[in-house]
Design a protein around this motif. Structure first.
Motif, PDB file in Angstrom:
ATOM      1  N   VAL A 107       0.839  -1.196   0.000  1.00 28.86           N
ATOM      2  CA  VAL A 107       0.000   0.000   0.000  1.00 28.86           C
ATOM      3  C   VAL A 107       0.874   1.247   0.000  1.00 28.86           C
ATOM      4  CG1 VAL A 107      -1.881  -1.165   1.203  1.00 28.86           C
ATOM      5  CG2 VAL A 107      -0.250   0.174   2.523  1.00 28.86           C
ATOM      6  N   LYS A 108       0.333   2.308  -0.583  1.00 34.58           N
ATOM      7  CA  LYS A 108       1.073   3.563  -0.650  1.00 34.58           C
ATOM      8  C   LYS A 108       0.255   4.703  -0.056  1.00 34.58           C
ATOM      9  CE  LYS A 108       3.669   6.623  -3.741  1.00 34.58           C
ATOM     10  NZ  LYS A 108       4.049   6.992  -5.119  1.00 34.58           N
ATOM     11  N   ARG A 109       0.969   5.568   0.675  1.00 38.47           N
ATOM     12  CA  ARG A 109       0.369   6.793   1.211  1.00 38.47           C
ATOM     13  C   ARG A 109       0.493   7.869   0.136  1.00 38.47           C
ATOM     14  NH1 ARG A 109      -0.138   9.600   6.231  1.00 38.47           N
ATOM     15  NH2 ARG A 109       0.608  11.745   6.159  1.00 38.47           N
ATOM     16  N   VAL A 110      -0.643   8.393  -0.287  1.00 38.46           N
ATOM     17  CA  VAL A 110      -0.643   9.417  -1.345  1.00 38.46           C
ATOM     18  C   VAL A 110      -1.576  10.556  -0.956  1.00 38.46           C
ATOM     19  CG1 VAL A 110      -0.213   7.752  -3.205  1.00 38.46           C
ATOM     20  CG2 VAL A 110      -2.562   8.367  -2.633  1.00 38.46           C
ATOM     21  N   VAL A 111      -1.489  11.648  -1.687  1.00 37.85           N
ATOM     22  CA  VAL A 111      -2.426  12.740  -1.497  1.00 37.85           C
ATOM     23  C   VAL A 111      -3.835  12.215  -1.807  1.00 37.85           C
ATOM     24  CG1 VAL A 111      -2.147  13.579  -3.865  1.00 37.85           C
ATOM     25  CG2 VAL A 111      -2.845  15.159  -2.088  1.00 37.85           C
ATOM     26  N   ASP A 112      -4.815  12.637  -1.001  1.00 38.57           N
ATOM     27  CA  ASP A 112      -6.178  12.145  -1.191  1.00 38.57           C
ATOM     28  C   ASP A 112      -6.679  12.474  -2.599  1.00 38.57           C
ATOM     29  OD1 ASP A 112      -8.648  11.114   0.473  1.00 38.57           O
ATOM     30  OD2 ASP A 112      -9.380  12.716  -0.834  1.00 38.57           O
ATOM     31  N   TYR A 113      -7.436  11.526  -3.182  1.00 37.52           N
ATOM     32  CA  TYR A 113      -7.798  11.687  -4.600  1.00 37.52           C
ATOM     33  C   TYR A 113      -8.713  12.879  -4.883  1.00 37.52           C
ATOM     34  CZ  TYR A 113     -12.362   9.494  -3.791  1.00 37.52           C
ATOM     35  OH  TYR A 113     -13.620   9.222  -3.352  1.00 37.52           O
ATOM     36  N   ASN A 114      -9.352  13.403  -3.837  1.00 35.22           N
ATOM     37  CA  ASN A 114     -10.241  14.557  -4.047  1.00 35.22           C
ATOM     38  C   ASN A 114      -9.529  15.898  -3.996  1.00 35.22           C
ATOM     39  OD1 ASN A 114     -12.916  13.646  -4.521  1.00 35.22           O
ATOM     40  ND2 ASN A 114     -12.909  12.798  -2.453  1.00 35.22           N
ATOM     41  N   VAL A 115      -8.260  15.874  -3.575  1.00 33.86           N
ATOM     42  CA  VAL A 115      -7.513  17.139  -3.422  1.00 33.86           C
ATOM     43  C   VAL A 115      -7.030  17.616  -4.787  1.00 33.86           C
ATOM     44  CG1 VAL A 115      -5.417  18.174  -2.471  1.00 33.86           C
ATOM     45  CG2 VAL A 115      -6.764  16.578  -1.083  1.00 33.86           C
ATOM     46  N   LYS A 116      -7.264  18.896  -5.045  1.00 35.31           N
ATOM     47  CA  LYS A 116      -6.711  19.484  -6.268  1.00 35.31           C
ATOM     48  C   LYS A 116      -5.342  20.024  -5.898  1.00 35.31           C
ATOM     49  CE  LYS A 116      -8.019  22.053 -10.333  1.00 35.31           C
ATOM     50  NZ  LYS A 116      -6.736  21.889 -10.928  1.00 35.31           N
ATOM     51  N   VAL A 117      -4.295  19.387  -6.409  1.00 34.73           N
ATOM     52  CA  VAL A 117      -2.942  19.741  -5.960  1.00 34.73           C
ATOM     53  C   VAL A 117      -2.475  21.037  -6.613  1.00 34.73           C
ATOM     54  CG1 VAL A 117      -2.263  17.364  -5.490  1.00 34.73           C
ATOM     55  CG2 VAL A 117      -1.854  18.331  -7.758  1.00 34.73           C
ATOM     56  N   ARG A 118      -1.516  21.684  -5.925  1.00 37.62           N
ATOM     57  CA  ARG A 118      -0.912  22.917  -6.427  1.00 37.62           C
ATOM     58  C   ARG A 118       0.572  22.697  -6.608  1.00 37.62           C
ATOM     59  NH1 ARG A 118      -4.371  27.414  -5.592  1.00 37.62           N
ATOM     60  NH2 ARG A 118      -5.997  26.695  -4.205  1.00 37.62           N
ATOM     61  N   VAL A 119       1.079  23.228  -7.697  1.00 37.75           N
ATOM     62  CA  VAL A 119       2.513  23.150  -7.956  1.00 37.75           C
ATOM     63  C   VAL A 119       3.203  24.253  -7.143  1.00 37.75           C
ATOM     64  CG1 VAL A 119       4.263  23.464  -9.746  1.00 37.75           C
ATOM     65  CG2 VAL A 119       2.198  22.121 -10.221  1.00 37.75           C
ATOM     66  N   LYS A 120       4.346  23.911  -6.531  1.00 42.31           N
ATOM     67  CA  LYS A 120       5.084  24.915  -5.737  1.00 42.31           C
ATOM     68  C   LYS A 120       5.621  26.015  -6.652  1.00 42.31           C
ATOM     69  CE  LYS A 120       6.888  21.798  -2.218  1.00 42.31           C
ATOM     70  NZ  LYS A 120       8.131  21.136  -1.822  1.00 42.31           N
ATOM     71  N   ALA A 121       5.738  27.220  -6.091  1.00 41.77           N
ATOM     72  CA  ALA A 121       6.158  28.386  -6.868  1.00 41.77           C
ATOM     73  C   ALA A 121       7.570  28.219  -7.431  1.00 41.77           C
ATOM     74  CB  ALA A 121       6.084  29.641  -6.005  1.00 41.77           C
ATOM     75  N   ASP A 122       8.436  27.454  -6.713  1.00 43.76           N
ATOM     76  CA  ASP A 122       9.813  27.299  -7.195  1.00 43.76           C
ATOM     77  C   ASP A 122       9.952  26.106  -8.153  1.00 43.76           C
ATOM     78  OD1 ASP A 122       9.553  25.164  -5.535  1.00 43.76           O
ATOM     79  OD2 ASP A 122      11.267  25.628  -4.254  1.00 43.76           O
ATOM     80  N   ASN A 123       8.831  25.519  -8.548  1.00 47.55           N
ATOM     81  CA  ASN A 123       8.807  24.393  -9.492  1.00 47.55           C
ATOM     82  C   ASN A 123       9.604  23.171  -9.021  1.00 47.55           C
ATOM     83  OD1 ASN A 123       8.776  26.937 -11.813  1.00 47.55           O
ATOM     84  ND2 ASN A 123       7.144  25.415 -11.753  1.00 47.55           N
ATOM     85  N   SER A 124       9.743  23.042  -7.693  1.00 45.16           N
ATOM     86  CA  SER A 124      10.489  21.881  -7.185  1.00 45.16           C
ATOM     87  C   SER A 124       9.579  20.669  -7.003  1.00 45.16           C
ATOM     88  CB  SER A 124      11.161  22.238  -5.868  1.00 45.16           C
ATOM     89  OG  SER A 124      10.170  22.554  -4.906  1.00 45.16           O
TER      90      SER A 124
END
Lengths: 309, 249
Positions: free
Chosen positions: B7-24
């Motif tokens: 099993v893997k711990r991941v961001v919840d599938y309902n979350v709309k992710v945001r890219v970090k400002a420094d593109n890292s």
């Protein structure tokens, strides 16, 4: 640099996905060889030799490679890969099934579903259901890559005249066997290659109502897709599902009917050139990506649309 | 037989992710994390095999940060018997994860290993196939039906044109597709009981695994935004726009 492209083929013909993958190989640059593995694939090899830009076609014709069982095809690819800088396959279910096995046997990481070639070792690929694009660099001696076919325009299927060479290697791991298959029959264009796609979601209500979409699709020469909700509700078979876990499409026109537009669905279609949404809920997220939105009851709008186009 | 589930711990599938400002990378601070949905299906399938009397023990394994214990406890609450956490801080590539899983397979000797077909964060769809390669086992990927029969497992797979069934010699690797089953919810008493179930923590070093990778992420960007669309008032207007403005029909 020489690049090996694993051909996708079905019913004795080269599948369109192969042409997009050759296009990605051409962007990397270098000689392009195509491997056709399967049983009785002489005809496929001949048509692969005509693909524009292909320098050589390798044919591994053996009963062990029928149905593309990864336990048998992966060792073949590992044997051949040593002479190549890149091994590419389309990100079809076959490509996704076989290539990671090849990469692990070569002890290299794979790059999945590239959408662009930045240089011979650097590629872009979507992550988080297409909500971010990662630029990935590979230091592997043999770069093992699957290609998202909608990211590359297909090369011409005719015009090349590559030499065809037989590969004698026969690998049969004896660990797996094909039992049978159940293929969905359709006279409409293939979903991932269609220029127009009409998709239905939970709002269709039931499977019978998809007849409205079929009628519209036939008028437009379109393929019919579906959201996961429509598949899970049993309206249509799962090979029609468009999304992160289904098929990725990027047609000229995508018409979403009765689809709310969840993140997972958008992952499969938001690269379409023009998106039309027909939904009676004007707050539905699909309207945020739609070029043209129509807030209306689909049971009135779709038949009317069919009449007018 | 013993079944191992990854099993893997991941961001919840309902979350709309945001890219970090420094593109890292993607900003995962204060974002809800969950078990990857395909892994839930893998756990459910293992539990059903146990309920049918096919599986005798279910071992669940995660490779990741200390916090991945939460996802292992969830799996224990759903019916797994014990858990193993291979503690690794960094975000790992699939081959490193497959190598760590191979070490766990060597130690545990399961007859069947079930994984999800892909994690919804990296969207790689590689680990199961790589584990199959490293162990030399057969693989049944994108499974929508799994039937163990003697020393074989019949796996019905979701392929591009429909369904395909293969027979694999055991031990084998299976990766789950969405339609394999409908995962159950953990009940409160089971969540309480899961706290007492064994959870062993090991390091990759102890397993003798190298986490080196041939892939390096140079940057992460937000996808090109679509320009805002318009709402049309009627089907006639829609057809007119598609014909004359967009010129797609």
């Amino acid at each position: 640099m020489t690049i090996l492209v694993v051909a996708e083929h079905e019913n004795g013909a080269v599948a369109p996905a192969t042409l997009n993958t050759v296009a990605a190989a051409a962007k990397i640059g270098g000689d392009i060889h195509v491997l056709v593995a399967g049983q009785n694939v002489g005809g496929v090899a001949e048509s692969a030799a005509k693909i524009a830009g292909v320098a050589k076609v390798l044919v591994a014709d053996n009963a062990a490679y029928a149905h593309a069982l990864p336990e048998n095809v992966a060792p073949l690819l590992v044997e051949l890969a040593k002479g190549y800088s890149h091994v590419l396959a389309p990100a079809t279910t076959n490509g996704k099934n076989i290539l990671p096995r090849v990469a692990a046997l070569l002890d290299v990481d794979q790059i999945s579903e590239i959408i662009s070639v930045e240089s011979a070792d650097t590629f872009k690929r979507p992550i988080y259901a297409g909500n971010a694009i990662a630029t990935v660099q590979s230091s592997a001696a043999v770069k093992v890559i699957t290609v998202r076919t909608t990211g590359f325009d297909a090369v011409a299927a005719e015009g090349g005249s590559a030499a065809v060479e037989a590969v004698a290697a026969a690998h049969d791991a004896g660990k797996s066997a094909f039992v049978g298959e159940e293929l969905a029959k359709s006279d409409r264009p293939e979903l991932t290659a269609a220029k127009i796609v009409v998709s239905g979601g939970r709002g269709m209500g039931n499977g019978d109502n998809f007849k409205h979409l079929y009628a519209l699709a036939d008028k437009l020469g379109a393929a019919v897709g579906a959201s996961r909700a429509a598949v899970d509700a049993g309206f249509v078979p799962n090979d029609m599902q468009v999304g992160q876990t289904g098929k990725i499409v990027a047609p000229q026109l995508y018409i979403a009917v009765g689809i709310s537009g969840a993140i997972q669905h958008l992952a499969g279609m938001k690269d379409s050139k023009v998106i039309v949404a027909i939904n009676k809920d004007e707050e539905a997220p699909i309207f945020q990506v739609a070029d043209y939105g129509l807030v209306a009851d689909l049971f009135e709008a779709v038949p009317e649309l069919e009449k007018l186009v | 037989m013993k079944v191992l589930v990854a099993v893997k711990r991941v961001v919840d599938y309902n979350v709309k992710v945001r890219v970090k400002a420094d593109n890292s990378g993607v900003d995962l601070a204060n974002v809800k994390m969950s078990m990857n949905p395909f892994c839930e299906i893998a756990v459910e399938e293992a539990v059903r095999l146990k309920e049918k009397g096919v599986a005798s023990e279910i071992v669940v394994v995660a490779i990741g940060p200390t916090a991945a214990q939460e996802q292992l406890r969830t799996a224990l609450a759903l019916g797994a018997d014990r858990a193993i956490l291979v503690e690794a801080a960094d975000e790992l590539n699939s081959l490193a994860v497959a190598k760590a899983l191979k070490a766990v397979v060597d130690k545990e000797q399961p007859q069947l290993v079930i994984l999800g077909k892909q994690a919804i964060d990296s969207d790689n769809n590689q680990t199961g196939q790589m584990l199959a390669a490293l162990t030399g086992y057969a693989q049944g990927t994108f499974a929508s039906k799994v039937e163990v029969a003697g020393d074989k497992v019949n796996v019905t797979r979701e392929i591009d044109g429909g369904l395909q069934t293969v027979a694999l010699s055991l031990p084998a690797i299976v990766t789950t597709d969405l339609r394999l089953n409908e995962p159950r919810y953990a009940s409160l008493p089971n969540i309480m009981k899961a706290k007492k179930k064994p959870l062993e923590t090991v390091t990759p070093d102890a397993l003798g695994v190298s986490l080196a990778s041939t892939n390096k992420t140079l940057k992460v960007e937000a996808p090109a935004a679509r320009s805002a669309g318009i709402k049309v008032k009627s089907v006639a207007e829609l057809v007119e726009k598609l014909k004359n403005e967009a010129k797609v029909i």
